[in-house]
Enzyme design. Sequence first.
Site, PDB file in Angstrom:
ATOM      1  N   LYS A 112       0.844  -1.162   0.022  1.00  0.00           N
ATOM      2  CA  LYS A 112      -0.009  -0.007   0.039  1.00  0.00           C
ATOM      3  C   LYS A 112       0.961   1.290   0.149  1.00  0.00           C
ATOM      4  CE  LYS A 112      -4.036  -1.923   0.821  1.00  0.00           C
ATOM      5  NZ  LYS A 112      -3.842  -3.552   0.441  1.00  0.00           N
TER       6      LYS A 112
HETATM    7  C1  LIG Z   1      -4.102  -4.446  -0.359  1.00  0.00           C
HETATM    8  C2  LIG Z   1      -3.222  -5.765  -0.434  1.00  0.00           C
HETATM    9  C3  LIG Z   1      -3.367  -6.638  -1.571  1.00  0.00           C
HETATM   10  C4  LIG Z   1      -4.287  -6.412  -2.419  1.00  0.00           C
HETATM   11  O1  LIG Z   1      -4.463  -5.543  -3.483  1.00  0.00           O
HETATM   12  P1  LIG Z   1      -5.550  -5.133  -4.288  1.00  0.00           P
HETATM   13  O2  LIG Z   1      -4.804  -3.926  -5.265  1.00  0.00           O
HETATM   14  O3  LIG Z   1      -6.677  -4.779  -3.596  1.00  0.00           O
HETATM   15  O4  LIG Z   1      -5.888  -6.211  -5.378  1.00  0.00           O
HETATM   16  C5  LIG Z   1      -2.576  -7.773  -1.635  1.00  0.00           C
HETATM   17  N1  LIG Z   1      -1.564  -8.169  -0.628  1.00  0.00           N
HETATM   18  C6  LIG Z   1      -1.471  -7.092   0.330  1.00  0.00           C
HETATM   19  C7  LIG Z   1      -0.338  -7.323   1.430  1.00  0.00           C
HETATM   20  C8  LIG Z   1      -2.357  -5.982   0.272  1.00  0.00           C
HETATM   21  O5  LIG Z   1      -2.062  -5.006   1.296  1.00  0.00           O
END
Ligand SMILES: *Cc1c(COP(=O)(O)O)cnc(C)c1O
Length: 498
Positions: A112
């Site tokens: 993120k």
């Molecule tokens: C948010 C997240 C995801 C999923 O990503 P998207 O863009 O929502 O598909 C996968 N792994 C982790 C560790 C995340 O924080």
Amino acid sequence: MNYKSTRGNAASRASAQAIIDGLAEDGGLFVPESIPAVTLDFIRGLQPLSYEERAKAVLSLFLTDYTAEEIEGCVERAYNNGRFDAAKRAPVAACGATSVLELWHGPTSAFKDMALQLLPQLMSTALKKTGTKDEVLILVATSGDTGKAALEGFRDVPQIKIMVFYPEGGVSRIQRLQMLTQEGTNVNVTAVRGNFDDAQSGVKQIFGDRPFNDELQEAGIRLSSANSINWGRLVPQIVYYFSTYADLLAAGRIEAGEEIDFTVPTGNFGDILAGFYAKCMGLPVHKLVCASNTNNVLTDFLRTGVYDRNRDFYKTISPSMDILISSNLERLLYHMTNDTQKVAGWMQQLRETGRYEIDADLLAKIQQVFWADWTSDEDTKACIGEVFAKEHYVADPHTAVAWRVAEHYQKETGDAHHMVVVSTASPYKFNGSVLEALGEKTGGLDEFALLDRLAAVSGTKIPEGLASLRNKEIRHDGTCTPEGMEQSVLRFAEKKNS
Ligand SMILES: *Cc1c(COP(=O)(O)O)cnc(C)c1O
């Protein structure tokens, strides 16, 4: 280049305004009116560049209303700020024949950060560019990870404040410490006496309370959110697909023009959709493999054309993918059909019945680019153990889901393109599950003991953001009831930055 709504009933606007607005008035998501194309020379030219320079080159194709200086400023403050622990920001590791794109070298050790370090800069610059005088107050309800990444991204950003609500007993000790020790003059963290749904409904209710919003507006404050449907959160993610390709070229792992595959652990469909944009722009991508855990609504959709959220919800060891509504899929449906009326219809069906179905032609078109599968918690743990035994690489559970699904893909299709597994979290963030998968006993160990144990077992270093929590001072102690959230927002909104 302008941005329009996927549902066709909102005026198009420049990227700065789309980033300030977040969601279109008709409930749709903003998408670029056309997708810029690049040449192989453009991609080759990225090889000697830093991540910041690569980001500048890619972002300027989309954010055409920002000046080169504005984009450079945003990118430098986002990535060249001493908060990333890798010189390459998003380095690519070689694990046998597979490459692993590590997106967790930012301040909160999860992917993120790649988007949430840049979004606040783009938003703050957008406020300036558009002459918006209001202050923006970002509200976030979090079950843990997004809240911390948003706090780190928005801290001390001019003209913006951020307030995060978390369920009092509903986050891990490390996650609580990460938030309660948050520094910054424009941040607030408040515990809600309730569960995550209480916190999330509370925030939604505040966004929908017109008189309350009008009252804030009169005081020069507008509410906004930092969730993954904002274009300013999606566009930063396109960069690392290009950066990966440039790094693989530079390392001689692939040849210029050679098509490669990516397997992406997917929840809200944001990460993998960024890969789709990169492919549409001309990056040589063969397949995008969508990996899910037991909440496999996307596997079913990409295999059958039926999206159906009417199913059991599972809590898994890859919690950031425990999602039944993947909001960014709406953008894919738009780009694949160019038909806002159809998209609006499907989204209405989803809202009203929890289900919609696309036709066979469209499904076939989507399947030319995407392949999908899922894996269980048990198999995810087995995969963590195998990858460590074979490659001496420690994968977090989200990464392991992708790893396993990449194996399924290669076995079932016989496809031999170079495979990049996208790694979305540091194993230290999910240390308990990882240690168990490696055959370690975790009973009786507190979070810090688990960090130490994982460091000893793996021979890797604990990320600074997690290690430093031991000695950080607690700065936030606010609590409220779900009914009292609005009052808390008002108090924080009226407070001058300290
Ligand atoms: C948010 C997240 C995801 C999923 O990503 P998207 O863009 O929502 O598909 C996968 N792994 C982790 C560790 C995340 O924080």
